[in-house]
Design an enzyme around this catalytic site. Structure first.
Site, PDB file in Angstrom:
ATOM      1  N   LEU A  23       0.827  -1.206   0.000  1.00  0.00           N
ATOM      2  CA  LEU A  23       0.000   0.000   0.000  1.00  0.00           C
ATOM      3  C   LEU A  23       0.862   1.257   0.000  1.00  0.00           C
ATOM      4  CD1 LEU A  23      -2.718  -1.092   2.593  1.00  0.00           C
ATOM      5  CD2 LEU A  23      -2.808  -1.215   0.108  1.00  0.00           C
ATOM      6  N   LYS A  73      14.045  -7.261   4.870  1.00  0.00           N
ATOM      7  CA  LYS A  73      14.310  -6.336   5.982  1.00  0.00           C
ATOM      8  C   LYS A  73      15.575  -6.684   6.778  1.00  0.00           C
ATOM      9  CE  LYS A  73       9.735  -4.507   7.110  1.00  0.00           C
ATOM     10  NZ  LYS A  73       8.806  -4.269   8.233  1.00  0.00           N
ATOM     11  N   ASN A  94      13.735  -0.839   7.429  1.00  0.00           N
ATOM     12  CA  ASN A  94      12.603  -0.668   6.498  1.00  0.00           C
ATOM     13  C   ASN A  94      12.711   0.610   5.668  1.00  0.00           C
ATOM     14  OD1 ASN A  94      11.772   1.401   8.217  1.00  0.00           O
ATOM     15  ND2 ASN A  94       9.623   0.803   8.135  1.00  0.00           N
ATOM     16  N   ASN A 135       5.936 -13.358  18.285  1.00  0.00           N
ATOM     17  CA  ASN A 135       7.365 -13.060  18.471  1.00  0.00           C
ATOM     18  C   ASN A 135       8.102 -13.014  17.124  1.00  0.00           C
ATOM     19  OD1 ASN A 135       6.915 -16.199  19.670  1.00  0.00           O
ATOM     20  ND2 ASN A 135       8.273 -15.958  17.916  1.00  0.00           N
ATOM     21  N   LEU A 230      -2.090  -4.928  14.987  1.00  0.00           N
ATOM     22  CA  LEU A 230      -1.273  -4.403  13.883  1.00  0.00           C
ATOM     23  C   LEU A 230      -1.926  -4.639  12.527  1.00  0.00           C
ATOM     24  CD1 LEU A 230       0.765  -3.767  16.015  1.00  0.00           C
ATOM     25  CD2 LEU A 230       2.494  -5.027  14.751  1.00  0.00           C
ATOM     26  N   GLY A 253      -4.238  -1.306  12.881  1.00  0.00           N
ATOM     27  CA  GLY A 253      -2.886  -1.158  12.330  1.00  0.00           C
ATOM     28  C   GLY A 253      -2.712  -0.058  11.297  1.00  0.00           C
TER      29      GLY A 253
HETATM   30  P1  NAP Z   1       6.096 -12.776  11.177  1.00  0.00           P
HETATM   31  O1  NAP Z   1       7.503 -12.309  11.297  1.00  0.00           O
HETATM   32  O2  NAP Z   1       5.762 -13.928  10.298  1.00  0.00           O
HETATM   33  O3  NAP Z   1       5.577 -13.093  12.676  1.00  0.00           O
HETATM   34  C1  NAP Z   1       4.296 -13.600  12.934  1.00  0.00           C
HETATM   35  C2  NAP Z   1       4.228 -14.082  14.369  1.00  0.00           C
HETATM   36  O4  NAP Z   1       2.900 -14.557  14.593  1.00  0.00           O
HETATM   37  C3  NAP Z   1       5.175 -15.231  14.708  1.00  0.00           C
HETATM   38  O5  NAP Z   1       5.678 -15.061  16.005  1.00  0.00           O
HETATM   39  C4  NAP Z   1       4.261 -16.459  14.639  1.00  0.00           C
HETATM   40  O6  NAP Z   1       4.632 -17.477  15.511  1.00  0.00           O
HETATM   41  C5  NAP Z   1       2.963 -15.853  15.154  1.00  0.00           C
HETATM   42  N1  NAP Z   1       1.818 -16.641  14.728  1.00  0.00           N
HETATM   43  C6  NAP Z   1       1.402 -16.836  13.451  1.00  0.00           C
HETATM   44  N2  NAP Z   1       0.293 -17.626  13.454  1.00  0.00           N
HETATM   45  C7  NAP Z   1       0.051 -17.938  14.749  1.00  0.00           C
HETATM   46  C8  NAP Z   1      -0.935 -18.723  15.391  1.00  0.00           C
HETATM   47  N3  NAP Z   1      -1.904 -19.337  14.698  1.00  0.00           N
HETATM   48  N4  NAP Z   1      -0.905 -18.816  16.748  1.00  0.00           N
HETATM   49  C9  NAP Z   1       0.069 -18.193  17.450  1.00  0.00           C
HETATM   50  N5  NAP Z   1       1.037 -17.428  16.896  1.00  0.00           N
HETATM   51  C10 NAP Z   1       1.017 -17.296  15.558  1.00  0.00           C
HETATM   52  O7  NAP Z   1       5.140 -11.601  10.665  1.00  0.00           O
HETATM   53  P2  NAP Z   1       5.308 -10.028  10.981  1.00  0.00           P
HETATM   54  O8  NAP Z   1       6.093  -9.391   9.902  1.00  0.00           O
HETATM   55  O9  NAP Z   1       5.744  -9.903  12.396  1.00  0.00           O
HETATM   56  O10 NAP Z   1       3.800  -9.511  10.803  1.00  0.00           O
HETATM   57  C11 NAP Z   1       2.802  -9.928  11.706  1.00  0.00           C
HETATM   58  C12 NAP Z   1       1.502  -9.140  11.468  1.00  0.00           C
HETATM   59  O11 NAP Z   1       1.710  -7.748  11.692  1.00  0.00           O
HETATM   60  C13 NAP Z   1       0.948  -9.253  10.041  1.00  0.00           C
HETATM   61  O12 NAP Z   1      -0.442  -9.370  10.130  1.00  0.00           O
HETATM   62  C14 NAP Z   1       1.350  -7.950   9.397  1.00  0.00           C
HETATM   63  O13 NAP Z   1       0.456  -7.562   8.371  1.00  0.00           O
HETATM   64  C15 NAP Z   1       1.247  -6.999  10.591  1.00  0.00           C
HETATM   65  N6  NAP Z   1       2.091  -5.814  10.444  1.00  0.00           N
HETATM   66  C16 NAP Z   1       1.488  -4.586  10.404  1.00  0.00           C
HETATM   67  C17 NAP Z   1       2.252  -3.428  10.291  1.00  0.00           C
HETATM   68  C18 NAP Z   1       1.581  -2.092  10.251  1.00  0.00           C
HETATM   69  O14 NAP Z   1       2.217  -1.102   9.847  1.00  0.00           O
HETATM   70  N7  NAP Z   1       0.338  -1.989  10.693  1.00  0.00           N
HETATM   71  C19 NAP Z   1       3.658  -3.513  10.234  1.00  0.00           C
HETATM   72  C20 NAP Z   1       4.253  -4.789  10.272  1.00  0.00           C
HETATM   73  C21 NAP Z   1       3.450  -5.928  10.380  1.00  0.00           C
HETATM   74  P3  NAP Z   1       5.869 -18.495  15.209  1.00  0.00           P
HETATM   75  O15 NAP Z   1       7.098 -17.638  15.337  1.00  0.00           O
HETATM   76  O16 NAP Z   1       5.739 -19.519  16.262  1.00  0.00           O
HETATM   77  O17 NAP Z   1       5.636 -18.991  13.818  1.00  0.00           O
END
Ligand code: NAP
Length: 290
Positions: A23, A73, A94, A135, A230, A253
């Site tokens: 976006l 990243k 970023n 995490n 988020l 978010g």
């Molecule tokens: P990521 O690095 O893949 O991390 C996702 C985390 O969620 C991991 O710790 C994962 O656990 C956990 N997880 C996933 N499915 C799960 C489940 N069913 N039960 C428990 N834990 C679960 O992703 P990310 O980059 O951090 O992004 C995460 C979210 O934040 C996304 O939805 C993204 O769109 C959002 N985000 C928003 C912004 C914003 O500007 N608003 C910025 C960044 C990210 P494991 O480590 O055990 O796999």
């Protein structure tokens, strides 16, 4: 929006793989048009194998600044000469820009983006507890943000004990007491959380009926808590709807997305940027999905 590209137009952009869903071009080009500047912000699909070549190419064509998104990243760090303390602590970059001597500098504006909506509450967080669900990469920016705001305690909750141990070991020193807990401990933590932040993708479109908290866990949420998700599609998520039904305050978010972008654009342009225009452009775009 129409814009005339000239021989003098300066280039900004975002690299990722995939990049189609980004976006960032929407909000950055809306801001550029509003300011009447001769810049354009483009999406660049860059395969991980081509990251080094892409960054060299951007230097060769004198690109002004780049946003970096998944999966680059972390991988971009060795290609950046000057990395800000924030980006070093998070372990991810970023936003990248050219220094006066032609090398690349990088930072991470996700922390500014995350804390911006919380700062509007003008609170002393030093006696408060934050609970961070997940995490992954975004959780790292959230933990750095909780430290910057001065939270007394920050609990990070995950489903994998090994990853949690690695997560806590990866921080040098932090201005918040950082603790990690496995998911089954949530019922003990939720009643103490003044702010609970979902950094997992649970509840993101199209899985809009899912929530990271069960109904029983949500029933433990304090009515004076802030629930922060988020995720920005949908707005609000099931997690935020449940929290609002408990009387809690909800933050989605979108504002983090807008504010991290505004912080990046301000670095590149070295002038104030129209945050309202950036927010409005995204609200208009996302209204199609809500
Ligand atoms: P990521 O690095 O893949 O991390 C996702 C985390 O969620 C991991 O710790 C994962 O656990 C956990 N997880 C996933 N499915 C799960 C489940 N069913 N039960 C428990 N834990 C679960 O992703 P990310 O980059 O951090 O992004 C995460 C979210 O934040 C996304 O939805 C993204 O769109 C959002 N985000 C928003 C912004 C914003 O500007 N608003 C910025 C960044 C990210 P494991 O480590 O055990 O796999």
């Amino acid at each position: 929006m129409s814009q005339i590209i000239t021989g003098k137009t300066k280039l900004l952009g975002v690299i990722g793989h995939p990049i189609e869903h980004s976006l960032s071009p929407i909000m950055h080009n809306a801001a550029i048009a509003h300011l009447g500047l001769d810049y354009v912000y483009l999406p660049f699909p860059v395969h991980p194998d081509n990251l080094q070549a892409a960054i060299s190419g951007f230097a060769a064509i004198d690109l002004v600044g780049i946003n970096i998104t998944i999966p680059h990243k972390q991988a971009i760090k060795p290609l950046i000469a000057e990395i800000s303390p924030t980006a070093k602590a998070i372990g991810a970059i970023n936003t990248v820009w050219k220094t006066s001597i032609g090398t690349w500098a990088g930072t991470n504006t996700d922390v500014e983006g995350f804390i911006a909506p919380l700062q509007t509450y003008n609170q002393d967080w030093s006696q408060k507890t934050a609970v961070v669900l997940g995490n992954g990469g975004a959780a790292r920016a959230v933990v750095a943000g909780c430290a910057q705001l001065g939270f007394g305690e920050t609990y990070v909750v995950g489903r994998n004990a090994t990853k949690l141990a690695e997560f806590i070991a990866s921080w040098d020193s932090l201005a918040t007491k950082l603790l990690v807990r496995t998911w089954d401990k949530l019922p003990l933590l939720i009643p103490h959380a003044q702010v609970i932040i979902n950094t997992t993708p649970i509840g993101m479109y199209p899985n809009v009926t899912q929530s990271p908290l069960s109904d029983e866990e949500m029933a433990l949420l304090r009515a004076d808590a802030i629930a922060y998700d988020l995720i920005y599609t949908p707005r609000p998520t099931k997690f935020l709807q449940q929290a609002q039904q408990r009387g809690a305050t909800a933050i989605d978010g979108l504002e983090m997305l807008v504010q991290q972008g505004a912080a990046a654009l301000a670095i590149w342009l070295q002038q104030p940027v129209p945050v309202d225009i950036m927010r409005q452009s995204l609200q208009n775009h996302l209204s199609k999905y809500n």
